[in-house]
Design a protein around this motif. Structure first.
Motif, mmCIF file in Angstrom:
data_model
loop_
_atom_site.group_PDB
_atom_site.id
_atom_site.type_symbol
_atom_site.label_atom_id
_atom_site.label_comp_id
_atom_site.label_asym_id
_atom_site.label_seq_id
_atom_site.Cartn_x
_atom_site.Cartn_y
_atom_site.Cartn_z
ATOM 1 N N MET A 149 0.844 -1.191 0.000
ATOM 2 C CA MET A 149 0.000 0.000 0.000
ATOM 3 C C MET A 149 0.883 1.246 0.000
ATOM 4 O O MET A 149 1.838 1.355 0.754
ATOM 5 N N THR A 150 0.608 2.197 -0.882
ATOM 6 C CA THR A 150 1.437 3.382 -1.029
ATOM 7 C C THR A 150 1.268 4.339 0.137
ATOM 8 O O THR A 150 0.225 4.385 0.793
ATOM 9 N N ASP A 151 2.333 5.115 0.394
ATOM 10 C CA ASP A 151 2.285 6.125 1.455
ATOM 11 C C ASP A 151 1.847 7.476 0.927
ATOM 12 O O ASP A 151 1.761 8.440 1.691
ATOM 13 N N LEU A 152 1.598 7.578 -0.376
ATOM 14 C CA LEU A 152 1.168 8.850 -0.937
ATOM 15 C C LEU A 152 -0.228 9.205 -0.448
ATOM 16 O O LEU A 152 -1.040 8.331 -0.136
ATOM 17 N N ASN A 153 -0.475 10.498 -0.379
ATOM 18 C CA ASN A 153 -1.792 10.954 0.049
ATOM 19 C C ASN A 153 -2.374 11.898 -0.988
ATOM 20 O O ASN A 153 -1.710 12.296 -1.942
ATOM 21 N N TRP A 154 -3.631 12.255 -0.793
ATOM 22 C CA TRP A 154 -4.311 13.111 -1.745
ATOM 23 C C TRP A 154 -3.644 14.482 -1.862
ATOM 24 O O TRP A 154 -3.582 15.064 -2.935
ATOM 25 N N GLY A 155 -3.190 14.971 -0.723
ATOM 26 C CA GLY A 155 -2.602 16.309 -0.730
ATOM 27 C C GLY A 155 -1.380 16.414 -1.617
ATOM 28 O O GLY A 155 -1.093 17.479 -2.174
ATOM 29 N N GLU A 156 -0.645 15.305 -1.761
ATOM 30 C CA GLU A 156 0.557 15.315 -2.595
ATOM 31 C C GLU A 156 0.246 14.999 -4.056
ATOM 32 O O GLU A 156 0.889 15.540 -4.955
ATOM 33 N N THR A 157 -0.695 14.103 -4.266
ATOM 34 C CA THR A 157 -0.948 13.632 -5.628
ATOM 35 C C THR A 157 -2.135 14.315 -6.306
ATOM 36 O O THR A 157 -2.200 14.363 -7.537
ATOM 37 N N LEU A 158 -3.061 14.834 -5.541
ATOM 38 C CA LEU A 158 -4.277 15.433 -6.118
ATOM 39 C C LEU A 158 -4.406 16.915 -5.772
ATOM 40 O O LEU A 158 -5.505 17.472 -5.805
ATOM 41 N N TRP A 159 -3.259 17.588 -5.471
ATOM 42 C CA TRP A 159 -3.325 18.987 -5.049
ATOM 43 C C TRP A 159 -3.876 19.887 -6.152
ATOM 44 O O TRP A 159 -4.472 20.935 -5.881
ATOM 45 N N ASP A 160 -3.717 19.457 -7.402
ATOM 46 C CA ASP A 160 -4.195 20.278 -8.511
ATOM 47 C C ASP A 160 -5.464 19.711 -9.150
ATOM 48 O O ASP A 160 -5.841 20.095 -10.255
ATOM 49 N N GLN A 161 -6.148 18.777 -8.436
ATOM 50 C CA GLN A 161 -7.359 18.161 -8.978
ATOM 51 C C GLN A 161 -8.514 18.265 -7.976
ATOM 52 O O GLN A 161 -9.182 17.278 -7.660
ATOM 53 N N TRP A 162 -8.710 19.455 -7.500
ATOM 54 C CA TRP A 162 -9.741 19.687 -6.497
ATOM 55 C C TRP A 162 -11.134 19.321 -7.026
ATOM 56 O O TRP A 162 -11.959 18.776 -6.285
ATOM 57 N N ASP A 163 -11.405 19.612 -8.260
ATOM 58 C CA ASP A 163 -12.713 19.282 -8.828
ATOM 59 C C ASP A 163 -12.958 17.774 -8.810
ATOM 60 O O ASP A 163 -14.075 17.318 -8.529
ATOM 61 N N ARG A 164 -11.917 17.022 -9.094
ATOM 62 C CA ARG A 164 -12.040 15.563 -9.066
ATOM 63 C C ARG A 164 -12.277 15.062 -7.644
ATOM 64 O O ARG A 164 -13.066 14.132 -7.426
ATOM 65 N N VAL A 165 -11.599 15.672 -6.689
ATOM 66 C CA VAL A 165 -11.792 15.298 -5.285
ATOM 67 C C VAL A 165 -13.228 15.577 -4.863
ATOM 68 O O VAL A 165 -13.888 14.755 -4.206
ATOM 69 N N GLN A 166 -13.748 16.720 -5.252
ATOM 70 C CA GLN A 166 -15.125 17.068 -4.913
ATOM 71 C C GLN A 166 -16.111 16.083 -5.545
ATOM 72 O O GLN A 166 -17.068 15.633 -4.897
ATOM 73 N N GLU A 167 -15.876 15.765 -6.799
ATOM 74 C CA GLU A 167 -16.774 14.842 -7.492
ATOM 75 C C GLU A 167 -16.739 13.452 -6.855
ATOM 76 O O GLU A 167 -17.789 12.811 -6.663
#
Length: 340
Positions: free
Chosen positions: A1-19
Motif C-alpha cells: 500500500m502506497t504512502d502517498l496521500n491526496w494532498g501530494e498527488t491530487l493537489w491540482d485536482q480539487w474538482d475531481r476530489v469534490q466529485e
C-alpha cells in the motif's frame, strides 16, 4: 500500500476530489435506501408468513384427525412458520437499530464535514486570489512609477542641458524627478514586500494549508468507507444470527416429515372402527293364500278326460278318413298313451 496521500498527488485536482466525495455521499444514501427497503421486505415477509399460517390453518385441528401423522407434521410446519416469521422481525429490528441509524448518522456527519471542508477550500482559494491580485497591483504600481521616474529623469536631463532654461525651470524639473524617484522607490519597496509575502503565502498554501485540507477530505472519505464496511458487516451478522434458529425450525419440519407413517395412520383409523356386526342373511317372505291340495289332481283328470273324448271321437270317425301320414302318427301316440 502506497504512502502517498491526496494532498501530494491530487493537489491540482480539487474538482475531481469534490466529485469523488460527492459520489461517496450518493452511495451512502443509496445504502440507506437499500436498508430501509430491506427492512420493509423483512416486515412484510413476516406478515405474509403469519397470514399464510392463518389462511391454511386446519379447521378440524382438534378433532380425531389431528392424531394422524400427516396432520401432525402439517401442524408442525405451520408452527415453525410462526417462529420463522419472528426471526424475520428480529432481522428487521436489528437492521433498523444497528444499520439504518448508523447509515443515517454517517451520511449526516460526512455531509457536514465535507461541506465545512469545501467552505474552507473556497476561502483558501479566495485568499490565494487576493494575494495574486495584491501582488499584481503592486507590480503594476511599481512598473508605472518606474516609467514615470524614468520620464522625469529624462525631462530633467533635457532641461538641465538646455542653455535657455531658467534656474527655476531646472529646479522644478529636478524636484519632479526626485518626487518620481521617491514614488518609484516606495512602489518598489511595496512590490518587494508583496512578492515576499505572496511567495511565503503561496509556499504555505501549496505545501501546508491546501494539501492539509485535501488530506482532511481524504480522511473524511476513508472514514466514511470504513463505516460503510463496518455497517455492511453488521448487516451480515444480523442475518447470520437468525440462521441457526431458522435452520432449527427447518430441522424440526424435517423431523416431523420423517414421522409420517401411512401404516400408523391406517392402524389409527382401524382403531376407531365401530365394531358393528355384519348384517344377517335375508329370509324368504311368502305373500298371498295357499293353493288347495287337490288343485293339481283335478287339473290332471280334466286334461285326461278331454284327451279320452278326443280319442273316442277319432275312433268313431274311423281311421279311414285320415291321411296315411296322420294315421301313422295317431297310432304311435296311442301306443305311447297306453304305455303311460
Amino acid at each position: 500500500m502506497t504512502d502517498l496521500n491526496w494532498g501530494e498527488t491530487l493537489w491540482d485536482q480539487w474538482d475531481r476530489v469534490q466529485e469523488h466525495t460527492e459520489h461517496g455521499l450518493d452511495f451512502t444514501k443509496k445504502c440507506q435506501d437499500f436498508v430501509r427497503d430491506r427492512i420493509k421486505v423483512e416486515i412484510e415477509y413476516a406478515k405474509n408468513l403469519r397470514g399464510l399460517k392463518k389462511r391454511y390453518k386446519l379447521k378440524n385441528a382438534e378433532d380425531d384427525t389431528a392424531n394422524f401423522s400427516t396432520i401432525k407434521a402439517y401442524n408442525v410446519f405451520l408452527g415453525q412458520l410462526e417462529l420463522i416469521a419472528r426471526d424475520h422481525e428480529l432481522v428487521a429490528e436489528g437492521l433498523q437499530e444497528k444499520v439504518a441509524e448508523r447509515l443515517k448518522s454517517i451520511h449526516k456527519e460526512t455531509t457536514n464535514n465535507r461541506k465545512n471542508l469545501c467552505n474552507t477550500a473556497n476561502q483558501l482559494q479566495h485568499e490565494y486570489k487576493e494575494w495574486q491580485v495584491h501582488l499584481e497591483r503592486n507590480q503594476q504600481k511599481y512598473e508605472k512609477a518606474a516609467k514615470e521616474a524614468e520620464a522625469a529623469s529624462q525631462a530633467f536631463a533635457r532641461v538641465n542641458e538646455d542653455m535657455n532654461a531658467t534656474k527655476a525651470q531646472v529646479e522644478k524639473s529636478r524636484s519632479q524627478m526626485n518626487y518620481r524617484q521617491d514614488l518609484m522607490e516606495k512602489s518598489k519597496g511595496d512590490y518587494i514586500i508583496s512578492v515576499e509575502t505572496t511567495n511565503n503565502n503561496q509556499h504555505e498554501y501549496y505545501h501546508q494549508r491546501w494539501p492539509g485540507l485535501i488530506n482532511q477530505m481524504q480522511r473524511c472519505e476513508e472514514n466514511r468507507i470504513e463505516e460503510i464496511k463496518s455497517i455492511l458487516m453488521e448487516h451480515c451478522k444480523i442475518n447470520s444470527s437468525v440462521l441457526p434458529h431458522i435452520t432449527t425450525c427447518i430441522d424440526t419440519m424435517m423431523e416431523s416429515c420423517e414421522k409420517i407413517s401411512p401404516a400408523e395412520d391406517s392402524e389409527l383409523l382401524m382403531e376407531e372402527r365401530s365394531n358393528q356386526p355384519y348384517p344377517p342373511d335375508h329370509t324368504f317372505i311368502e305373500y298371498g293364500s295357499k293353493a288347495p291340495s287337490n288343485f293339481g289332481a283335478h287339473n290332471n283328470s280334466t286334461r285326461k278326460a278331454k284327451r279320452d273324448r278326443k280319442k273316442t271321437k277319432v275312433n268313431k270317425e274311423g281311421l279311414e278318413n285320415l291321411p296315411p301320414e296322420k294315421r301313422k302318427k295317431y297310432r304311435l301316440r296311442l301306443c305311447v298313451d297306453t304305455t303311460a
